[in-house]
Motif scaffolding. Sequence first.
Motif, PDB file in Angstrom:
ATOM      1  N   PRO A  36       0.802  -1.228   0.000  1.00 30.45           N
ATOM      2  CA  PRO A  36       0.000   0.000   0.000  1.00 30.45           C
ATOM      3  C   PRO A  36       0.836   1.279   0.000  1.00 30.45           C
ATOM      4  CG  PRO A  36      -0.140  -1.081   2.137  1.00 30.45           C
ATOM      5  CD  PRO A  36       0.620  -2.009   1.228  1.00 30.45           C
ATOM      6  N   ASN A  37       2.126   1.158   0.293  1.00 37.72           N
ATOM      7  CA  ASN A  37       3.020   2.314   0.279  1.00 37.72           C
ATOM      8  C   ASN A  37       3.761   2.476  -1.046  1.00 37.72           C
ATOM      9  OD1 ASN A  37       2.449   3.037   2.998  1.00 37.72           O
ATOM     10  ND2 ASN A  37       3.745   1.340   3.658  1.00 37.72           N
ATOM     11  N   GLN A  38       3.519   1.562  -1.981  1.00 32.38           N
ATOM     12  CA  GLN A  38       4.141   1.659  -3.299  1.00 32.38           C
ATOM     13  C   GLN A  38       3.074   1.400  -4.363  1.00 32.38           C
ATOM     14  OE1 GLN A  38       7.061  -1.252  -4.543  1.00 32.38           O
ATOM     15  NE2 GLN A  38       8.210   0.316  -5.620  1.00 32.38           N
ATOM     16  N   LEU A  39       2.347   2.455  -4.716  1.00 34.06           N
ATOM     17  CA  LEU A  39       1.250   2.343  -5.674  1.00 34.06           C
ATOM     18  C   LEU A  39       1.612   2.909  -7.046  1.00 34.06           C
ATOM     19  CD1 LEU A  39      -1.702   3.299  -3.298  1.00 34.06           C
ATOM     20  CD2 LEU A  39      -0.997   1.003  -4.020  1.00 34.06           C
ATOM     21  N   THR A  40       2.858   3.318  -7.231  1.00 36.54           N
ATOM     22  CA  THR A  40       3.318   3.812  -8.529  1.00 36.54           C
ATOM     23  C   THR A  40       4.610   3.103  -8.906  1.00 36.54           C
ATOM     24  OG1 THR A  40       4.632   5.618  -7.584  1.00 36.54           O
ATOM     25  CG2 THR A  40       2.341   6.123  -8.155  1.00 36.54           C
ATOM     26  N   GLY A  41       4.868   3.027 -10.217  1.00 35.82           N
ATOM     27  CA  GLY A  41       6.122   2.431 -10.662  1.00 35.82           C
ATOM     28  C   GLY A  41       6.153   2.208 -12.154  1.00 35.82           C
ATOM     29  N   TRP A  42       7.323   1.801 -12.638  1.00 35.12           N
ATOM     30  CA  TRP A  42       7.563   1.586 -14.066  1.00 35.12           C
ATOM     31  C   TRP A  42       7.404   0.119 -14.449  1.00 35.12           C
ATOM     32  CZ3 TRP A  42       8.150   5.388 -17.542  1.00 35.12           C
ATOM     33  CH2 TRP A  42       8.493   6.668 -17.079  1.00 35.12           C
ATOM     34  N   ILE A  43       6.871  -0.098 -15.646  1.00 37.52           N
ATOM     35  CA  ILE A  43       6.814  -1.420 -16.268  1.00 37.52           C
ATOM     36  C   ILE A  43       7.441  -1.262 -17.648  1.00 37.52           C
ATOM     37  CG2 ILE A  43       5.328  -3.290 -17.071  1.00 37.52           C
ATOM     38  CD1 ILE A  43       3.281  -2.314 -14.964  1.00 37.52           C
ATOM     39  N   HIS A  44       8.290  -2.210 -18.031  1.00 35.94           N
ATOM     40  CA  HIS A  44       9.072  -2.098 -19.264  1.00 35.94           C
ATOM     41  C   HIS A  44       8.727  -3.228 -20.231  1.00 35.94           C
ATOM     42  CE1 HIS A  44      11.476   0.712 -16.898  1.00 35.94           C
ATOM     43  NE2 HIS A  44      11.524  -0.217 -15.958  1.00 35.94           N
ATOM     44  N   VAL A  60       3.174   5.094 -30.751  1.00 39.98           N
ATOM     45  CA  VAL A  60       3.285   4.066 -29.725  1.00 39.98           C
ATOM     46  C   VAL A  60       1.877   3.768 -29.220  1.00 39.98           C
ATOM     47  CG1 VAL A  60       3.783   5.775 -27.897  1.00 39.98           C
ATOM     48  CG2 VAL A  60       4.413   3.364 -27.565  1.00 39.98           C
ATOM     49  N   ALA A  61       1.572   2.481 -29.086  1.00 39.89           N
ATOM     50  CA  ALA A  61       0.248   2.049 -28.637  1.00 39.89           C
ATOM     51  C   ALA A  61       0.392   1.188 -27.382  1.00 39.89           C
ATOM     52  CB  ALA A  61      -0.452   1.244 -29.731  1.00 39.89           C
ATOM     53  N   VAL A  62      -0.480   1.445 -26.416  1.00 44.12           N
ATOM     54  CA  VAL A  62      -0.535   0.633 -25.205  1.00 44.12           C
ATOM     55  C   VAL A  62      -1.963   0.097 -25.114  1.00 44.12           C
ATOM     56  CG1 VAL A  62      -0.196   0.564 -22.707  1.00 44.12           C
ATOM     57  CG2 VAL A  62       1.203   2.103 -24.107  1.00 44.12           C
ATOM     58  N   ASP A  63      -2.094  -1.229 -25.217  1.00 42.18           N
ATOM     59  CA  ASP A  63      -3.408  -1.873 -25.215  1.00 42.18           C
ATOM     60  C   ASP A  63      -3.619  -2.518 -23.839  1.00 42.18           C
ATOM     61  OD1 ASP A  63      -5.812  -3.024 -25.941  1.00 42.18           O
ATOM     62  OD2 ASP A  63      -4.893  -4.618 -27.139  1.00 42.18           O
ATOM     63  N   PHE A  64      -4.543  -1.940 -23.062  1.00 41.91           N
ATOM     64  CA  PHE A  64      -4.767  -2.417 -21.700  1.00 41.91           C
ATOM     65  C   PHE A  64      -6.150  -2.038 -21.202  1.00 41.91           C
ATOM     66  CE2 PHE A  64      -3.822   1.949 -20.965  1.00 41.91           C
ATOM     67  CZ  PHE A  64      -4.315   2.290 -19.720  1.00 41.91           C
ATOM     68  N   SER A  65      -6.539  -2.645 -20.106  1.00 39.47           N
ATOM     69  CA  SER A  65      -7.729  -2.237 -19.367  1.00 39.47           C
ATOM     70  C   SER A  65      -7.304  -2.123 -17.901  1.00 39.47           C
ATOM     71  CB  SER A  65      -8.859  -3.258 -19.531  1.00 39.47           C
ATOM     72  OG  SER A  65      -8.446  -4.533 -19.078  1.00 39.47           O
ATOM     73  N   SER A  66      -8.100  -1.409 -17.127  1.00 40.30           N
ATOM     74  CA  SER A  66      -7.692  -1.206 -15.737  1.00 40.30           C
ATOM     75  C   SER A  66      -8.889  -1.175 -14.802  1.00 40.30           C
ATOM     76  CB  SER A  66      -6.915   0.107 -15.609  1.00 40.30           C
ATOM     77  OG  SER A  66      -7.769   1.206 -15.834  1.00 40.30           O
ATOM     78  N   GLN A  67      -8.588  -1.407 -13.564  1.00 38.46           N
ATOM     79  CA  GLN A  67      -9.561  -1.259 -12.484  1.00 38.46           C
ATOM     80  C   GLN A  67      -8.879  -0.404 -11.421  1.00 38.46           C
ATOM     81  OE1 GLN A  67     -10.650  -4.836 -10.279  1.00 38.46           O
ATOM     82  NE2 GLN A  67     -12.755  -4.101 -10.243  1.00 38.46           N
ATOM     83  N   SER A  68      -9.282   0.869 -11.340  1.00 36.93           N
ATOM     84  CA  SER A  68      -8.722   1.821 -10.385  1.00 36.93           C
ATOM     85  C   SER A  68      -7.216   2.000 -10.563  1.00 36.93           C
ATOM     86  CB  SER A  68      -9.025   1.389  -8.948  1.00 36.93           C
ATOM     87  OG  SER A  68     -10.412   1.303  -8.744  1.00 36.93           O
ATOM     88  N   PHE A 119      -1.646   3.170  -9.251  1.00 39.91           N
ATOM     89  CA  PHE A 119      -2.774   2.413  -8.726  1.00 39.91           C
ATOM     90  C   PHE A 119      -3.430   3.222  -7.609  1.00 39.91           C
ATOM     91  CE2 PHE A 119       0.129  -0.804 -10.380  1.00 39.91           C
ATOM     92  CZ  PHE A 119      -0.723  -1.567 -11.164  1.00 39.91           C
ATOM     93  N   ASP A 120      -4.751   3.131  -7.511  1.00 44.64           N
ATOM     94  CA  ASP A 120      -5.471   3.844  -6.453  1.00 44.64           C
ATOM     95  C   ASP A 120      -5.283   3.185  -5.086  1.00 44.64           C
ATOM     96  OD1 ASP A 120      -6.345   5.560  -8.404  1.00 44.64           O
ATOM     97  OD2 ASP A 120      -8.401   4.794  -8.442  1.00 44.64           O
TER      98      ASP A 120
END
Length: 135
Positions: A36-44, A60-68, A119-120
């Motif tokens: 819960p203290n690390q809700l942000t970060g990089w994905i490569h 550049v295209a990023v194909d994704f879906s998300s929940q919060s 992430f929320d």
Amino acid sequence: MTTWISTHGIGAIKDSSSSFAITADKGSALVRPTNPNQLTGWIHFTIPSPPVNNPNLKEVAVDFSSQSASVDTVAVYLANSVKFKEEGLQKDQSFILQITSTSAVYERKGIAVSIFVQFDNVGSNLRLQSVGIQV
């Protein structure tokens, strides 16, 4: 003719400083925060080389879906040099960005796309289907 070079979402690589969990699930990569203290970060993502006669990176295209969760930054690297970066995106679903940099020309040194995610809460997730570059 439009050509896309892409990688599947299950090719997602978490940053060394990240505690995210990434699992292959239903044909995509499911990314979840674990702290819960690390809700942000990089994905490569590594991207295959383009055809020799088509070295200019156009989109550049990023194909994704998300929940919060959202993608806030996209960076395109050629070798270890950032050639395109767009910040403040706050995208919560698939999107395409034009690469406006005239220096985004492939020179046989490798291509990577990195996304900065937010992430929320720890119950949030991001489902990555693919990341690609139009040449």
